[in-house]
Enzyme design. Structure first.
Site, PDB file in Angstrom:
ATOM      1  N   GLU A 146      12.471 -10.904  18.553  1.00 45.70           N
ATOM      2  CA  GLU A 146      12.827  -9.497  18.373  1.00 45.70           C
ATOM      3  C   GLU A 146      13.944  -9.355  17.339  1.00 45.70           C
ATOM      4  O   GLU A 146      13.961  -8.408  16.550  1.00 45.70           O
ATOM      5  CB  GLU A 146      13.240  -8.898  19.717  1.00 45.70           C
ATOM      6  CG  GLU A 146      12.081  -8.801  20.700  1.00 45.70           C
ATOM      7  CD  GLU A 146      12.510  -8.522  22.127  1.00 45.70           C
ATOM      8  OE1 GLU A 146      11.867  -7.712  22.800  1.00 45.70           O
ATOM      9  OE2 GLU A 146      13.502  -9.130  22.577  1.00 45.70           O
ATOM     10  N   GLU A 157       8.700 -13.957  27.907  1.00 42.43           N
ATOM     11  CA  GLU A 157       9.361 -13.220  28.980  1.00 42.43           C
ATOM     12  C   GLU A 157       8.536 -13.104  30.256  1.00 42.43           C
ATOM     13  O   GLU A 157       9.077 -13.151  31.363  1.00 42.43           O
ATOM     14  CB  GLU A 157       9.746 -11.810  28.491  1.00 42.43           C
ATOM     15  CG  GLU A 157      10.947 -11.761  27.556  1.00 42.43           C
ATOM     16  CD  GLU A 157      10.552 -11.883  26.098  1.00 42.43           C
ATOM     17  OE1 GLU A 157      11.361 -11.523  25.235  1.00 42.43           O
ATOM     18  OE2 GLU A 157       9.428 -12.353  25.821  1.00 42.43           O
TER      19      GLU A 157
END
Length: 259
Positions: free
Chosen positions: A114, A134
Site C-alpha cells: 500500500e 492480511e
C-alpha cells in the site's frame, strides 16, 4: 525529536525518504506514520525538490504495519487511530506535488505494498516478493489496499492477492503492472536516482498539474484536483487581483473579466 526510522536526505532536486527499521523489516508503528507525514511536509516545503525517492533500509522495502503496534488495540482504536490515520498519511504521500518513485529493494507486503502503491513509479529488484497477506491474519487491507490498489492495478489482481493469498515475484508483478521496471539486486537506488533525475529535468509546474489531472481521471482525488487547478487559475487572473485590492481598499470591486 524526529523519528530516525524515517530518514530524509535532500540532494539538490531529489529527496530520498528511507524507512529505516530493518530489524522489523521496516514495519510501521504510529510514531513512524507520524514521521512519514512530517517528512512529506518537509520535502513539499522545499521549492528545490522536484522528485522524491521512497525506499527501505535492509532486506525489506516494508512488511507493512507492525502487528505488535496494533494487535492489542480495541476495535475503535484500531479503526480510528490505526487504519484511518495510516490511510491519511499514505494519502499525504500519494498527493505530494512532485512525482514519487518507489525504489523497492526487498519484500513488499501488506501495508508495504500500500505504501509503494502511493508512489507514481515503482522500480523493484529481481528478488522481491509482493503480496497482501492480511486475510491470513483474519484482517483486511486498511491503508488503501482495496481502494487505491484496485484503481491503479485492477480489481482482479487485488482479488488474487487478498482472496487467494497469491504472492508475485518482481517479474510477475511487472507483467501485471504492479511495478514499472525490474532491476538486478543491489541496483534499485541507482535506477531510481536515474529516473528521478529524468523527472527533475521536466517542468515542475507541468508535472504537478499532470499528477492532479491523472488523479482526477483515475477517480482518486474526490474533486481536489479540480479545485486546486481552478484556484491556481483564478489566482493568476486580473479579476482576483482586483477583488483583493478592492477588499483591502474597502471599495466596491470593478471586475473586467481579465484572465
Amino acid at each position: 525529536m524526529a523519528d530516525e526510522r524515517i530518514k530524509i536526505e535532500i540532494d539538490g532536486a531529489i529527496a530520498t525518504l528511507t524507512v529505516a527499521r530493518p530489524d522489523k523489516l521496516n514495519a510501521f508503528d504510529i510514531d513512524m506514520l507520524k514521521a512519514l507525514s512530517s517528512a512529506c511536509d518537509t520535502v513539499e516545503a522545499d521549492a528545490n525538490v522536484r522528485a522524491v525517492i521512497l525506499t527501505g533500509e535492509g532486506k525489506a522495502f516494508s512488511a507493512g504495519g507492525d502487528i505488535k503496534a496494533w494487535g492489542a488495540m480495541s476495535p475503535n482504536e484500531f479503526g480510528h487511530q490505526w487504519v484511518r490515520f495510516g490511510h491519511r498519511v499514505f494519502e499525504r504521500l500519494a498527493t505530494l506535488r512532485m512525482p514519487v518513485i518507489a525504489a523497492i529493494n526487498g519484500h513488499t507486503l501488506g501495508g508495504g505494498l500500500e505504501l509503494a502503491a502511493a508512489a507514481d513509479i515503482r522500480i523493484a529488484e529481481t528478488q522481491v516478493k509482493i503480496g497482501l497477506p492480511e486475510t491470513s491474519l483474519g484482517m483486511v487491507p486498511g491503508w488503501s489496499g482495496t481502494q487505491r490498489l484496485v484503481r491503479r492495478f485492477g480489481a482482479q489482481i487485488v482479488r488474487r492477492m487478498v482472496l487467494g493469498g497469491e504472492m508475485f515475484t518482481a517479474d510477475e508483478a511487472q507483467v501485471l503492472g504492479l511495478v514499472d521496471a525490474v532491476v538486478e539486486t543491489g541496483t534499485v537506488l541507482d535506477a531510481a536516482r536515474d529516473y528521478a533525475q529524468r523527472v527533475a529535468k521536466r517542468g515542475p509546474a507541468a508535472l504537478e498539474i499532470c499528477k492532479l489531472m491523472i488523479a482526477s481521471a483515475n477517480g482518486e482525488d474526490n474533486g481536489t484536483a479540480v479545485e486546486a487547478l481552478g484556484s491556481i487559475l483564478a489566482a493568476k487572473t486580473g479579476d482576483m487581483k482586483e477583488g483583493v485590492a478592492a477588499f483591502t481598499g474597502k471599495r466596491p470591486a470593478e471586475f473586467k473579466g481579465e484572465w
